[in-house]
Motif scaffolding. Structure first.
Motif: not given
Length: 214
Positions: A1-12
């Motif tokens: 499951m994809t969550t915000i914690l899996q994004f290291e870059k700045q989210l658009t």
């Protein structure tokens, strides 16, 4: 499951909206509904615009709210009511970034609290009102109990970007924007027919563009 914690870059803004719409945004809290209202001279609770990020003059469609309230009361079906999104401001307060109608529907249904997605103004939106406006617009496109983002909503997002560029001493003409920035803005509203040509026309109708009709 994809969550915000899996994004290291700045989210658009687009990525944030998609995570929220897919139910994968992790930070969710309960907020008191009346925090977004004030008491008028007749001791009635009315929406407080200062507690909401609005993309144009604050307006709440009471007929729309009443229709949804009647539907829930007659059917018991709340599946059309999504989770609102709030923006956590630098001073720790919360502003509604999306869901003014949702919150009003819940208030009329007798709810005291509502679960909300929490987006941080500095961390997620770069401390820019334009990003808050953009997020609110995206979350209002083709959704359930909401009214879709209008041309005026999108133009206000555009004008806010111009104001921020002007304040930073950057070119306001879309033709002089970074190509990726221009493409990203158009992609946000591709289902609404927003193109670089349309932005050029909007720009030409601003004081910066020579005319003031937008």
């Amino acid at each position: 499951m994809t969550t915000i914690l899996q994004f290291e870059k700045q989210l658009t803004v687009d990525e944030i909206a998609k995570l929220i719409q897919s139910g994968k945004w992790e930070e969710i809290i309960d907020v008191e509904i009346l925090d977004f209202y004030r008491i008028d001279d007749d001791d009635n609770y009315v929406p407080d615009p200062s507690t909401r990020f609005q993309v144009r003059d604050f307006f709440l469609n009471e007929d729309f709210v009443n229709e949804k309230v009647q539907y829930v009361n007659s059917t018991g079906d709340k599946s059309q009511i999504d989770v609102p999104t709030v923006i956590r401001m630098p001073d720790g307060t919360y502003k509604l970034g999306d869901g003014s109608h949702t919150v009003d529907i819940k208030k009329h249904l007798g709810d005291v609290y509502t679960k909300t997605n929490v987006v941080d103004y500095e961390k997620h939106l770069g401390g820019k009102d334009s990003n808050a406006f953009g997020l609110g617009n995206l979350l209002n496109i083709n959704t359930k109990e909401k009214q879709t983002a209008t041309s005026d909503n999108i133009k206000t997002h555009f004008l806010q970007i111009l104001a921020e560029k002007r304040d930073s001493g950057l070119p306001t003409d879309p033709q002089k924007w970074d190509k990726d920035e221009l493409k990203q803005f158009c992609n946000l509203y591709k289902t609404k027919g927003v193109t670089p040509y349309a932005l050029g026309q909007w720009y030409s109708r601003t004081p910066d563009g020579g005319r003031h009709l937008l």
